[in-house]
Design a protein around this motif. Structure first.
Motif, PDB file in Angstrom:
ATOM      1  N   MET A   1       0.843  -1.193   0.000  1.00  0.00           N
ATOM      2  CA  MET A   1       0.000   0.000   0.000  1.00  0.00           C
ATOM      3  C   MET A   1       0.883   1.250   0.000  1.00  0.00           C
ATOM      4  SD  MET A   1      -2.920   1.156   2.768  1.00  0.00           S
ATOM      5  CE  MET A   1      -1.708   1.359   4.075  1.00  0.00           C
ATOM      6  N   LYS A   2       0.571   2.188  -0.889  1.00  0.00           N
ATOM      7  CA  LYS A   2       1.342   3.411  -0.958  1.00  0.00           C
ATOM      8  C   LYS A   2       1.052   4.292   0.254  1.00  0.00           C
ATOM      9  CE  LYS A   2       1.789   3.722  -5.988  1.00  0.00           C
ATOM     10  NZ  LYS A   2       1.542   4.559  -7.179  1.00  0.00           N
ATOM     11  N   MET A   3       2.118   4.973   0.732  1.00  0.00           N
ATOM     12  CA  MET A   3       1.986   5.891   1.847  1.00  0.00           C
ATOM     13  C   MET A   3       2.322   7.296   1.360  1.00  0.00           C
ATOM     14  SD  MET A   3       1.226   3.789   4.354  1.00  0.00           S
ATOM     15  CE  MET A   3       1.445   4.862   5.780  1.00  0.00           C
ATOM     16  N   GLU A   4       1.640   8.285   1.892  1.00  0.00           N
ATOM     17  CA  GLU A   4       1.926   9.665   1.516  1.00  0.00           C
ATOM     18  C   GLU A   4       3.108  10.230   2.290  1.00  0.00           C
ATOM     19  OE1 GLU A   4      -1.567  12.009   1.879  1.00  0.00           O
ATOM     20  OE2 GLU A   4      -2.640  10.948   0.280  1.00  0.00           O
ATOM     21  N   LYS A   5       3.396   9.636   3.445  1.00  0.00           N
ATOM     22  CA  LYS A   5       4.456  10.151   4.291  1.00  0.00           C
ATOM     23  C   LYS A   5       5.331   9.012   4.791  1.00  0.00           C
ATOM     24  CE  LYS A   5       1.696  14.069   5.956  1.00  0.00           C
ATOM     25  NZ  LYS A   5       1.134  14.753   7.162  1.00  0.00           N
ATOM     26  N   ALA A   6       6.541   9.360   5.192  1.00  0.00           N
ATOM     27  CA  ALA A   6       7.457   8.389   5.788  1.00  0.00           C
ATOM     28  C   ALA A   6       8.028   8.982   7.071  1.00  0.00           C
ATOM     29  CB  ALA A   6       8.577   8.035   4.824  1.00  0.00           C
ATOM     30  N   TYR A   7       8.278   8.109   8.049  1.00  0.00           N
ATOM     31  CA  TYR A   7       8.697   8.547   9.372  1.00  0.00           C
ATOM     32  C   TYR A   7       9.895   7.733   9.866  1.00  0.00           C
ATOM     33  CZ  TYR A   7       4.050  10.738   9.718  1.00  0.00           C
ATOM     34  OH  TYR A   7       2.927  11.494   9.500  1.00  0.00           O
ATOM     35  N   ILE A   8      10.735   8.382  10.664  1.00  0.00           N
ATOM     36  CA  ILE A   8      11.702   7.640  11.466  1.00  0.00           C
ATOM     37  C   ILE A   8      10.958   7.047  12.648  1.00  0.00           C
ATOM     38  CG2 ILE A   8      13.670   7.864  13.027  1.00  0.00           C
ATOM     39  CD1 ILE A   8      14.827   9.952  11.134  1.00  0.00           C
ATOM     40  N   LYS A   9      11.095   5.729  12.808  1.00  0.00           N
ATOM     41  CA  LYS A   9      10.430   5.055  13.932  1.00  0.00           C
ATOM     42  C   LYS A   9      11.347   4.946  15.144  1.00  0.00           C
ATOM     43  CE  LYS A   9       7.440   1.778  13.098  1.00  0.00           C
ATOM     44  NZ  LYS A   9       6.202   2.276  13.790  1.00  0.00           N
ATOM     45  N   ASP A  10      12.633   4.680  14.909  1.00  0.00           N
ATOM     46  CA  ASP A  10      13.578   4.590  16.022  1.00  0.00           C
ATOM     47  C   ASP A  10      14.999   4.640  15.478  1.00  0.00           C
ATOM     48  OD1 ASP A  10      14.281   4.524  18.660  1.00  0.00           O
ATOM     49  OD2 ASP A  10      13.947   2.374  18.945  1.00  0.00           O
ATOM     50  N   ILE A  11      15.943   4.993  16.362  1.00  0.00           N
ATOM     51  CA  ILE A  11      17.361   5.110  16.014  1.00  0.00           C
ATOM     52  C   ILE A  11      18.198   4.494  17.131  1.00  0.00           C
ATOM     53  CG2 ILE A  11      19.276   6.666  15.435  1.00  0.00           C
ATOM     54  CD1 ILE A  11      17.199   8.812  14.758  1.00  0.00           C
ATOM     55  N   ALA A  12      19.253   3.780  16.745  1.00  0.00           N
ATOM     56  CA  ALA A  12      20.225   3.260  17.710  1.00  0.00           C
ATOM     57  C   ALA A  12      21.596   3.272  17.048  1.00  0.00           C
ATOM     58  CB  ALA A  12      19.851   1.851  18.160  1.00  0.00           C
ATOM     59  N   TYR A  13      22.635   3.063  17.861  1.00  0.00           N
ATOM     60  CA  TYR A  13      23.979   2.991  17.284  1.00  0.00           C
ATOM     61  C   TYR A  13      24.856   2.061  18.112  1.00  0.00           C
ATOM     62  CZ  TYR A  13      25.268   6.639  20.749  1.00  0.00           C
ATOM     63  OH  TYR A  13      25.480   7.354  21.895  1.00  0.00           O
ATOM     64  N   TYR A  14      26.020   1.762  17.548  1.00  0.00           N
ATOM     65  CA  TYR A  14      26.994   0.921  18.238  1.00  0.00           C
ATOM     66  C   TYR A  14      28.384   1.468  17.964  1.00  0.00           C
ATOM     67  CZ  TYR A  14      29.979  -2.942  19.584  1.00  0.00           C
ATOM     68  OH  TYR A  14      30.971  -3.689  20.172  1.00  0.00           O
ATOM     69  N   LEU A  15      29.234   1.439  18.982  1.00  0.00           N
ATOM     70  CA  LEU A  15      30.631   1.883  18.863  1.00  0.00           C
ATOM     71  C   LEU A  15      31.564   0.749  19.251  1.00  0.00           C
ATOM     72  CD1 LEU A  15      30.144   5.304  20.665  1.00  0.00           C
ATOM     73  CD2 LEU A  15      30.322   4.945  18.199  1.00  0.00           C
ATOM     74  N   PRO A  16      32.666   0.588  18.534  1.00  0.00           N
ATOM     75  CA  PRO A  16      33.637  -0.454  18.903  1.00  0.00           C
ATOM     76  C   PRO A  16      34.158  -0.236  20.321  1.00  0.00           C
ATOM     77  CG  PRO A  16      34.166   0.505  16.759  1.00  0.00           C
ATOM     78  CD  PRO A  16      33.097   1.362  17.364  1.00  0.00           C
ATOM     79  N   GLU A  17      34.605  -1.314  20.934  1.00  0.00           N
ATOM     80  CA  GLU A  17      35.050  -1.235  22.327  1.00  0.00           C
ATOM     81  C   GLU A  17      36.402  -0.542  22.474  1.00  0.00           C
ATOM     82  OE1 GLU A  17      34.976  -5.032  24.192  1.00  0.00           O
ATOM     83  OE2 GLU A  17      32.822  -5.351  23.873  1.00  0.00           O
ATOM     84  N   LYS A  18      37.260  -0.662  21.477  1.00  0.00           N
ATOM     85  CA  LYS A  18      38.580  -0.032  21.580  1.00  0.00           C
ATOM     86  C   LYS A  18      38.455   1.484  21.505  1.00  0.00           C
ATOM     87  CE  LYS A  18      43.150   0.296  19.422  1.00  0.00           C
ATOM     88  NZ  LYS A  18      44.026  -0.131  18.291  1.00  0.00           N
TER      89      LYS A  18
END
Length: 338
Positions: A1-18
């Motif tokens: 189904m086509k949508m008229e709008k798009a949204y960010i639902k969630d954001i996360a990230y990861y960083l190396p341990e060093k």
């Protein structure tokens, strides 16, 4: 189904341990000082991928962090977009490997795209197109970069700037932030000013041609080369018109924008841009002291931090802008409603 709008639902990230601190860099380059690096570059430490740890590995961990937040499930993902300039292999596509390692459904799309500091904005534009065209319902946009693997050990300039990392964002038909209209740009005439010349099909073999410039920085076809003055000029020439065009396309005045989140290149460049565009310091977000310039990851890392520290809140209008290698640049507005 086509949508008229798009949204960010969630954001996360990861960083190396060093972690590599400014003290670590000064140990290798005694002519530098910890205070000089912090004041000019704006970075206190950066996370570095270890040997055998790839952008794909980091992206998988960023995705797992996102799924653990509970805003979206693996079963609902029906497209993967992976932005990286340090893929595991020439082929196969890293996004295909990610699909398998995350245990995602097999009836989904998956592809890589090669962009640097503008990559997150471009990824949002691709994801929005997939959502609005009805091709996908939940797009997993991943960014992952290990630029430090491209740096010569004696490259004191770039070693102070770049960090490694990965991010994961889900774009859907509903969420916390509506994605606005885009302004995008490309100028391939500047390609040689930020480049790793060897390793691809144009120049597959290492050249072993290290020379040192007047500042003692290595210049080699086998490692990342950045012409800092040309990149700075490109940025000052293109980012102010980019912001103006983003505002025009989204029919907004600059004063109506609550926050500007730019690619976190380095503090000196960000300060210069902020003053040139005449953005008040309280409406301009800095997020590189603990991470460094993580290329395509800087904007999503900054957004996650700004949401968590309440700089971004309900009804915030946020302009994001990425710019760099290519040359490539892009921007849009995010309308937060949660």
């Amino acid at each position: 189904m086509k949508m008229e709008k798009a949204y960010i639902k969630d954001i996360a990230y990861y960083l190396p341990e060093k972690v590599v601190t400014n003290e670590d860099i000064v140990h290798d380059f005694p002519a530098w000082s910890v205070d000089k690096i912090a004041s000019k570059v704006g970075v206190n430490k950066r996370h570095i991928a270890i040997a055998g740890e790839t952008a794909t590995d980091l992206a998988i961990k960023a995705a797992e962090n996102l799924f653990s937040r509970g805003k979206v499930s693996k079963e609902n993902i029906d497209y993967i977009l992976f932005c990286t300039q340090s893929p595991d292999y020439f082929l196969p596509t890293s996004a295909c490997i990610i699909q398998n390692k995350l245990g995602l459904r097999r009836d989904i799309g998956a592809l890589d795209f090669n962009l640097g500091c503008s990559g997150y904005v471009y990824g949002l534009s691709l994801a929005k197109g997939l959502i609005c065209a009805g091709i996908a319902s939940n797009v997993l946009l991943l960014t992952g970069e290990t630029y430090n693997k491209y740096l010569h050990p004696k490259d004191k300039g770039n070693r102070t700037i770049f960090g490694d990392g990965a991010s994961a964002t889900v774009i859907s038909g509903s969420g916390i932030a509506e994605i606005g209209q885009f302004s995008l740009g490309t100028d391939g005439s500047g390609a040689d000013n930020l480049i790793v010349k060897c390793g691809g099909m144009r120049c597959p073999d290492k050249q072993n041609n290290v020379e040192f410039d007047e500042n003692g920085n290595p210049v080699s076809s086998d490692y990342l080369y950045m012409n800092g003055s040309e990149i700075f000029t490109f940025t000052l020439d293109n980012v102010p018109p980019l912001i103006e065009d983003v505002l025009i396309r989204n029919q907004m005045e600059k004063d109506a924008v609550d926050l500007f989140v730019f690619h976190q290149a380095n503090k000196y460049m960000l300060d210069f841009l902020r003053k040139k565009i005449k953005i008040a310091s309280e409406r301009f977000y800095y997020c590189l002291s603990e991470y460094g310039n993580t290329v395509s990851n800087t904007i999503p890392i900054a957004l996650r931090n700004a949401i968590d520290d309440k700089t971004i809140c309900n009804k915030s209008h946020v302009v994001i802008a990425g710019f760099g290698v290519g040359y490539s640049w892009g921007g849009t507005i995010l309308h937060f409603d949660e």
